[in-house]
Motif scaffolding. Structure first.
Motif, PDB file in Angstrom:
ATOM      1  N   HIS A   7       0.915  -1.166   0.005  1.00 42.78           N
ATOM      2  CA  HIS A   7       0.042   0.229   0.048  1.00 42.78           C
ATOM      3  C   HIS A   7       1.048   1.227  -0.148  1.00 42.78           C
ATOM      4  O   HIS A   7       1.952   1.295   0.934  1.00 42.78           O
ATOM      5  CB  HIS A   7      -0.668   0.311   1.151  1.00 42.78           C
ATOM      6  N   ARG A  10      -1.580   7.794   0.764  1.00 44.54           N
ATOM      7  CA  ARG A  10      -1.900   9.029   0.144  1.00 44.54           C
ATOM      8  C   ARG A  10      -0.992  10.263   0.622  1.00 44.54           C
ATOM      9  O   ARG A  10      -0.844  10.072   1.885  1.00 44.54           O
ATOM     10  CB  ARG A  10      -3.309   9.296   0.346  1.00 44.54           C
ATOM     11  N   LEU A  18      -8.131  16.748   0.430  1.00 48.35           N
ATOM     12  CA  LEU A  18      -8.176  15.154   0.964  1.00 48.35           C
ATOM     13  C   LEU A  18      -8.682  15.627   2.466  1.00 48.35           C
ATOM     14  O   LEU A  18      -8.843  14.414   3.109  1.00 48.35           O
ATOM     15  CB  LEU A  18      -7.072  14.449   0.679  1.00 48.35           C
ATOM     16  N   GLU A 253      -5.790   3.580   6.044  1.00 54.68           N
ATOM     17  CA  GLU A 253      -5.786   3.505   4.384  1.00 54.68           C
ATOM     18  C   GLU A 253      -5.389   2.169   4.215  1.00 54.68           C
ATOM     19  O   GLU A 253      -6.005   1.772   3.217  1.00 54.68           O
ATOM     20  CB  GLU A 253      -4.875   4.649   3.981  1.00 54.68           C
ATOM     21  N   GLY A 256      -8.427   0.313   3.542  1.00 49.03           N
ATOM     22  CA  GLY A 256      -9.278   0.392   2.518  1.00 49.03           C
ATOM     23  C   GLY A 256      -9.931   2.050   2.477  1.00 49.03           C
ATOM     24  O   GLY A 256     -10.759   2.203   1.646  1.00 49.03           O
ATOM     25  N   TYR A 257      -9.715   2.490   3.476  1.00 48.19           N
ATOM     26  CA  TYR A 257     -10.361   3.683   3.749  1.00 48.19           C
ATOM     27  C   TYR A 257      -9.647   4.635   2.704  1.00 48.19           C
ATOM     28  O   TYR A 257      -8.576   4.821   2.509  1.00 48.19           O
ATOM     29  CB  TYR A 257     -10.337   4.447   5.261  1.00 48.19           C
ATOM     30  N   ASP A 258     -10.735   5.253   2.054  1.00 48.04           N
ATOM     31  CA  ASP A 258     -10.119   6.259   1.075  1.00 48.04           C
ATOM     32  C   ASP A 258     -11.112   7.778   1.187  1.00 48.04           C
ATOM     33  O   ASP A 258     -10.988   8.543  -0.006  1.00 48.04           O
ATOM     34  CB  ASP A 258     -10.425   5.892  -0.292  1.00 48.04           C
TER      35      ASP A 258
END
Length: 291
Positions: A7, A10, A18, A253, A256-258
């Motif tokens: 991963h 970001r 964001l 993240e 899977g948190y976006d």
């Protein structure tokens, strides 16, 4: 190679789009219209208003103003506590939350934040309170589905178990989600708040499990001051305390948190005494530097 190694977290540098500001961070001192403009002018991508900010306001007009300024409503705060001493009061609590869900839908909120409540006054029955919470969430889920507004259960630090929330860990919240909404309808999940969850030795595993279940709906940041003087109203600005916020964001993240990273700071004796421009400027800097 494991998921964590694969991963790429970001990069928030020059990406305030964001990031979101929870209106509590500014201390509820100005009209919501002015707060919307301040948040947008500072370059943030989202805002999370509290119900108190909208009292006496035209919610549809506020929604249009938020949309016009290009902001995402990352969450609507917060639920009326669910547990009650009488059936009549419990029913009123459900009705109040349904009304708030309608406002959340009007605002286009990505979730309705559920701070579920502690034990009713005079009660020593924590399991009874938890049973009421389960029943209450079940009673609200159909409305959430109809309005397309997910319910985000926010576990609170155990120090709040008596008066504010009998849900105190991500694992506990996830278990409740799975019991009420098996397989996930997409309308019941979890808000992970750094202030409440950072201490939990099972946090990484719990967040990963919540991510696999598709239950991560919100991520809130602030800091825990080593010398905290008020457990409710002395949260720290990111970087001023003991939480490894970048590691926590990576954890969330990786799972899977976006969604947007939302700043939520209650700071009566410090930040709420400062000018809004300073607060927002510091939030912008710290999000990029330490989160």
């Amino acid at each position: 190679m494991n998921t964590r190694e694969q991963h790429i977290m970001r990069d928030l540098h020059q990406r305030l789009d964001l990031c979101s500001i929870n209106t509590a961070t500014l201390g509820h001192r100005e009209p919501i219209g002015r707060v919307i403009d301040r948040v947008a002018d500072a370059g943030f991508g989202g805002i999370a208003p509290w119900r108190r900010d909208l009292e006496g306001e035209d919610v549809s007009a506020i929604a249009r103003r938020i949309e016009a300024r290009g902001l995402t409503v990352t969450g609507y705060c917060r639920s009326t506590y669910l547990p009650a001493a009488t059936r009549e009061q419990f029913a009123r609590n459900i009705a109040d939350n349904k009304a708030a869900l309608h406002d959340a839908a009007t605002l286009g909120a990505r979730c309705f934040v559920m701070v579920v409540g502690g034990m009713p006054d005079g009660s020593r029955d924590i399991e009874g309170a938890r049973a009421q919470v389960s029943d209450g969430i079940g009673a609200l889920l159909d409305t959430a589905r109809e309005l397309r507004v997910p319910l985000a259960l926010e576990p609170l630090h155990p120090m709040y178990a008596a008066d504010r929330s009998v849900i105190n860990t991500v694992a506990q919240a996830l278990h409740l989600c799975e019991a009420i909404d098996p397989g996930s309808s997409g309308f019941l999940g979890i808000a992970v708040d750094a202030y409440h969850c950072w201490w939990d030795p099972a946090l990484a595993d719990s967040v990963a499990a919540a991510g696999r279940a598709g239950r991560l709906l919100a991520f809130h940041v602030c800091d825990w001051l080593r010398d905290t003087r008020d457990m409710l109203l002395d949260r720290g600005m990111m970087g001023d305390g003991v939480i490894d916020l970048r590691a926590l964001r990576r954890c969330v993240e990786d799972a899977g948190y976006d969604g947007l990273v939302e700043v939520e700071i209650f700071s009566q004796a410090n930040w709420w005494r400062r000018e809004a421009v300073e607060i927002l400027g510091t939030c912008a800097h710290r999000l990029q530097a330490v989160c």
